[in-house]
Design a protein around this motif. Structure first.
Motif, PDB file in Angstrom:
ATOM      1  N   SER A 295       0.997  -1.620   0.169  1.00 54.16           N
ATOM      2  CA  SER A 295       0.121   0.223  -0.092  1.00 54.16           C
ATOM      3  C   SER A 295       0.960   0.947  -0.185  1.00 54.16           C
ATOM      4  O   SER A 295       1.679   1.436   0.249  1.00 54.16           O
ATOM      5  CB  SER A 295      -0.978   0.319   1.500  1.00 54.16           C
ATOM      6  N   ILE A 296       0.682   2.282  -0.397  1.00 54.69           N
ATOM      7  CA  ILE A 296       0.453   3.522  -0.485  1.00 54.69           C
ATOM      8  C   ILE A 296       0.247   4.529   0.223  1.00 54.69           C
ATOM      9  O   ILE A 296      -1.299   4.697  -0.588  1.00 54.69           O
ATOM     10  CB  ILE A 296       1.342   4.384  -1.719  1.00 54.69           C
ATOM     11  N   LYS A 297       0.474   5.232   1.309  1.00 60.11           N
ATOM     12  CA  LYS A 297      -0.718   6.288   1.886  1.00 60.11           C
ATOM     13  C   LYS A 297      -0.070   7.635   1.717  1.00 60.11           C
ATOM     14  O   LYS A 297       1.194   7.296   2.557  1.00 60.11           O
ATOM     15  CB  LYS A 297      -0.710   5.436   3.785  1.00 60.11           C
ATOM     16  N   GLY A 298      -0.807   8.582   2.137  1.00 66.64           N
ATOM     17  CA  GLY A 298      -0.503   9.841   1.811  1.00 66.64           C
ATOM     18  C   GLY A 298      -0.750  11.287   2.692  1.00 66.64           C
ATOM     19  O   GLY A 298      -2.588  10.253   3.427  1.00 66.64           O
ATOM     20  N   HIS A 299      -0.981  12.030   2.962  1.00 67.29           N
ATOM     21  CA  HIS A 299      -1.911  13.169   3.145  1.00 67.29           C
ATOM     22  C   HIS A 299      -2.511  14.279   2.727  1.00 67.29           C
ATOM     23  O   HIS A 299      -1.708  14.711   1.999  1.00 67.29           O
ATOM     24  CB  HIS A 299      -0.453  13.497   4.830  1.00 67.29           C
TER      25      HIS A 299
ATOM     26  N   PHE B 266       4.466  10.591   3.670  1.00 67.88           N
ATOM     27  CA  PHE B 266       3.460   9.005   3.164  1.00 67.88           C
ATOM     28  C   PHE B 266       4.398   8.343   4.202  1.00 67.88           C
ATOM     29  O   PHE B 266       5.302   8.315   3.762  1.00 67.88           O
ATOM     30  CB  PHE B 266       4.139   9.538   1.997  1.00 67.88           C
TER      31      PHE B 266
ATOM     32  N   ARG C 178       3.973   0.279   1.678  1.00 68.42           N
ATOM     33  CA  ARG C 178       4.084  -0.735   2.692  1.00 68.42           C
ATOM     34  C   ARG C 178       4.553  -1.767   1.616  1.00 68.42           C
ATOM     35  O   ARG C 178       4.002  -2.214   1.074  1.00 68.42           O
ATOM     36  CB  ARG C 178       2.552  -1.088   3.418  1.00 68.42           C
TER      37      ARG C 178
ATOM     38  N   TYR D 246       8.797   4.814   5.475  1.00 71.44           N
ATOM     39  CA  TYR D 246       8.150   5.995   6.049  1.00 71.44           C
ATOM     40  C   TYR D 246       9.539   7.083   4.874  1.00 71.44           C
ATOM     41  O   TYR D 246      10.224   7.708   5.427  1.00 71.44           O
ATOM     42  CB  TYR D 246       8.043   6.884   6.789  1.00 71.44           C
TER      43      TYR D 246
END
Length: 110
Positions: A78-82, A95, A98, A109
């Motif tokens: 996964s890729i998570k951003g703000h 961001f 994973r 991170y």
């Protein structure tokens, strides 16, 4: 981290980083300190600095190479951003990625 755009423009294969670093190491070992001194002496006002650098650069390079970890990513989880919803701006400075690697599983991170 190598400048991949520059290397690709020069026709250098960057798909296998381990092989790339092996080639770089072989090329670096061919360079004599005398030639490096002739190249660098005109770019540094402090000749003592370049003389000391020439004494230690191979050892420093090999130590950095040993510490540089190259992992093979096997799966992107996964890729998570703000995102600021008030301005609709994404912040690249916060961001998380994973991923699974052949060497270990981890969370990266920025």
């Amino acid at each position: 981290m190598p400048d991949f755009d520059y290397l690709i423009a020069k026709g250098i294969d960057v798909k296998d980083l381990r092989a790339l670093f092996d080639k770089l190491t072989l090329q670096m070992n061919k360079v004599s300190d005398e030639i490096l001194n002739m190249i660098f002496f005109r770019y540094f006002l402090d000749q003592t600095f370049i003389e000391n650098w020439l004494k230690n650069w191979r050892e420093s390079y090999l130590q950095l190479l040993k510490e540089y970890k190259i992992n093979t990513i096997t799966e992107l989880e996964s890729i998570k951003g703000h995102q600021d919803f008030m301005t609709d701006i994404f912040f690249l400075s916060s961001f998380g990625i994973r991923r699974k690697t052949a060497e270990r599983f981890g969370l990266l991170y920025n």
